[in-house]
Enzyme design. Structure first.
Site, PDB file in Angstrom:
ATOM      1  N   HIS A 129     -49.377  14.033  19.535  1.00  0.00           N
ATOM      2  CA  HIS A 129     -48.157  13.786  20.326  1.00  0.00           C
ATOM      3  C   HIS A 129     -47.785  12.305  20.349  1.00  0.00           C
ATOM      4  O   HIS A 129     -47.214  11.823  21.327  1.00  0.00           O
ATOM      5  CB  HIS A 129     -48.335  14.304  21.763  1.00  0.00           C
ATOM      6  CG  HIS A 129     -48.899  15.680  21.820  1.00  0.00           C
ATOM      7  ND1 HIS A 129     -48.145  16.822  21.637  1.00  0.00           N
ATOM      8  CD2 HIS A 129     -50.189  16.110  21.992  1.00  0.00           C
ATOM      9  CE1 HIS A 129     -48.925  17.888  21.717  1.00  0.00           C
ATOM     10  NE2 HIS A 129     -50.171  17.488  21.918  1.00  0.00           N
TER      11      HIS A 129
ATOM     12  N   SER B 253     -32.796  -8.811   6.734  1.00  0.00           N
ATOM     13  CA  SER B 253     -31.515  -8.479   7.325  1.00  0.00           C
ATOM     14  C   SER B 253     -30.552  -9.615   7.032  1.00  0.00           C
ATOM     15  O   SER B 253     -30.950 -10.779   6.999  1.00  0.00           O
ATOM     16  CB  SER B 253     -31.674  -8.290   8.832  1.00  0.00           C
ATOM     17  OG  SER B 253     -30.432  -8.478   9.477  1.00  0.00           O
TER      18      SER B 253
ATOM     19  N   LYS C  63     -36.182 -10.306  10.596  1.00  0.00           N
ATOM     20  CA  LYS C  63     -36.487  -8.950  10.167  1.00  0.00           C
ATOM     21  C   LYS C  63     -37.148  -8.866   8.802  1.00  0.00           C
ATOM     22  O   LYS C  63     -36.818  -9.591   7.878  1.00  0.00           O
ATOM     23  CB  LYS C  63     -35.197  -8.118  10.111  1.00  0.00           C
ATOM     24  CG  LYS C  63     -34.506  -8.001  11.444  1.00  0.00           C
ATOM     25  CD  LYS C  63     -35.147  -6.980  12.334  1.00  0.00           C
ATOM     26  CE  LYS C  63     -34.518  -5.611  12.054  1.00  0.00           C
ATOM     27  NZ  LYS C  63     -35.112  -4.615  12.931  1.00  0.00           N
TER      28      LYS C  63
END
Ligand code: ARG
Length: 465
Positions: free
Chosen positions: A165, A286, A292
């Site tokens: 999960h 980016s 990024k």
């Protein structure tokens, strides 16, 4: 494509029966040479085997065969050199090659098509092409598996929080985690091999649909082309495309595996998680955010799984309710098949390289493990071994977890006296099971995450490659 000007005599091989030429758009609409020319090598291989059989059976002369062999060799060389002129007027790869052959060698070229049809010819070509493609794919799957095995071996004992999960569940090793993907790719190999085995039957001899009146010898053609046998029913031989669907289904499942792995790479590389870093050559920056470094390759692979699933659906729909035998619908089998193969071949090749460039950050994995009470099950198992029923042990540990959570520490950080308030069965030896290393080492059975077992699994897998 390099379009030859429309023929001075626009006659098609079948135009004898027609009173007006085909409309231009219809010509383009019905042609497949734009894409099926990539089966040229297979088409020539099939034609050579067919011609040799015709000569052996006395259906064409030895001189005709010699001319056909010479002409097809010349055509193969022209294609190789990029000089072959593909012509839309000749519809598909088969007719383009046959027409050029006749231009090169005259009447012998016109005899090549004796006892066969494009229906059994194209079915043969695709099966040959698919066989070659599966062999290439297998090589690349093995390369990817080897790359994963190397990283798994280096990290057979590196602790990683195993998730259920998407929450910390129990410690596993990074090597064990990677080996799960190796298992998936091993099954993929087996599925492609299975598909190859069923596809490896020769359609030639079925002719248009009913077989041929010539005294052909299909077995010898099958042997020469490396098929295991001949398709047993002529109607099935020209219309069956199960192999295309099976191949695409196997490819779709491989892409499912690639997409799952991609998803984890993306997650692991997210600065919030930071378990790994990917080599710069697989990432992009980016244009606006200087900080990024984006995992473009895994994201694109995750996205490309969609087109392969689409091709599977397309092929299933193509064949659904199609009556026997050959129908022109079948020409639509090639583009999805080719695109599936291209997508998968590129993806696997890139991933083999990408895996070798994974930089593992064991400290971040260890830090995450310290935060999730990953050894709670180990404490419950410990109590069971001291005689407590599992449900009671589960309850006692749940209370201990709540206490640790309130204190903002791990179970292993609770003093013994406090741990004993949850069960008097807890003794000094509890700290052995509360450590990550102890938890890992305890799962020491085939399939378990103990480093010793992970190393054994790696060896077993290497033996199969
Ligand atoms: N281009 C066709 C295909 O890809 C070859 C077979 C054509 N046969 C026919 N009867 N029109 O399926």
């Amino acid at each position: 494509m390099s379009d030859r000007p429309a023929d001075a005599s626009p006659a098609k091989v079948w135009s004898g029966r027609f009173s007006e030429p085909v409309a231009d758009l219809v010509k383009r609409y019905t042609a497949s040479v734009f894409f099926d020319r990539r089966m040229a090598a297979q088409d020539i291989r099939g034609s050579l085997a067919h011609a040799r059989m015709l000569a052996r059976q006395g259906i064409i002369s030895a001189e005709d065969l010699a001319a056909i062999e010479r002409g097809l060799a010349e055509i193969a060389a022209e294609i190789e050199r990029g000089e072959f002129v593909w012509n839309l007027d000749d519809e598909d790869v088969h007719l383009n090659i046959e027409k050029r052959l006749t231009a090169l060698i005259g009447d012998a070229g016109k005899r090549l098509h004796t006892g066969r049809s494009r229906n059994d010819q194209v079915a043969t070509d695709i099966r040959l092409w698919l066989r070659d493609t599966i062999d290439m794919l297998d090589t690349r799957l093995v390369a990817l598996m080897r790359a994963l095995l190397d990283v798994a071996e280096a990290h057979a004992a590196t602790p990683l929080p195993g998730f259920t999960h998407l929450q910390v569940a129990q410690p596993v090793t990074f090597g064990h985690h990677l080996m799960a993907y190796v298992e998936m790719f091993a099954r993929d190999r087996a599925r492609f091999a299975d598909c190859r085995r069923r596809a490896n039957q020769l359609p030639l001899g079925a002719a248009a649909l009913a077989g041929t009146t010539f005294p052909i010898d299909r077995e010898s053609v099958a042997r020469e082309l490396g098929f295991d046998g001949v398709c047993a029913n002529s109607l099935d031989a020209v219309s069956d495309r199960d192999f295309a669907i099976e191949f695409t289904a196997a490819a779709a499942l491989t892409m499912v595996h690639v997409s799952r792995f991609s998803e984890e790479l993306i997650l692991w590389m997210s600065p919030r998680v930071g378990f790994i870093d990917l080599a710069d050559r697989f990432c992009t920056g980016s244009s606006i955010m200087p900080q990024k470094k984006n995992p473009d390759v895994p994201e694109l692979a995750r996205g490309k799984s969609g087109r392969v699933f689409g091709h599977l659906m397309g092929l299933l729909t193509l064949m659904k309710a199609q009556p026997l035998a050959y129908n022109k619908d079948n020409q639509e089998d090639k583009e999805p098949l080719f695109d599936t193969a291209d997508t998968l071949l590129d993806t696997l090749t890139i991933f083999a390289d990408l895996v070798t460039g994974i930089r593992v950050k064991p400290e971040a994995m260890a830090a995450a493990l310290r935060q999730g009470f990953a050894t709670a099950t180990d404490l419950a198992d410990y109590l069971v071994k001291k005689g407590l029923p599992f449900r009671d042990a589960h309850e006692a540990v749940a209370r201990a977890v709540r206490a640790a959570e309130a204190r903002g520490c791990d179970l292993a950080d609770l003093p013994l006296a406090e741990l004993r308030t949850f069960s008097p069965l807890i003794g000094e030896d509890v700290f052995d099971v509360l450590t990550v290393a102890g938890s890992l080492a305890a799962r020491n059975h085939p399939g378990g995450t103990a480093p010793e077992q992970v190393r054994a699994a790696i060896l077993r897998m290497r033996d199969t490659l």
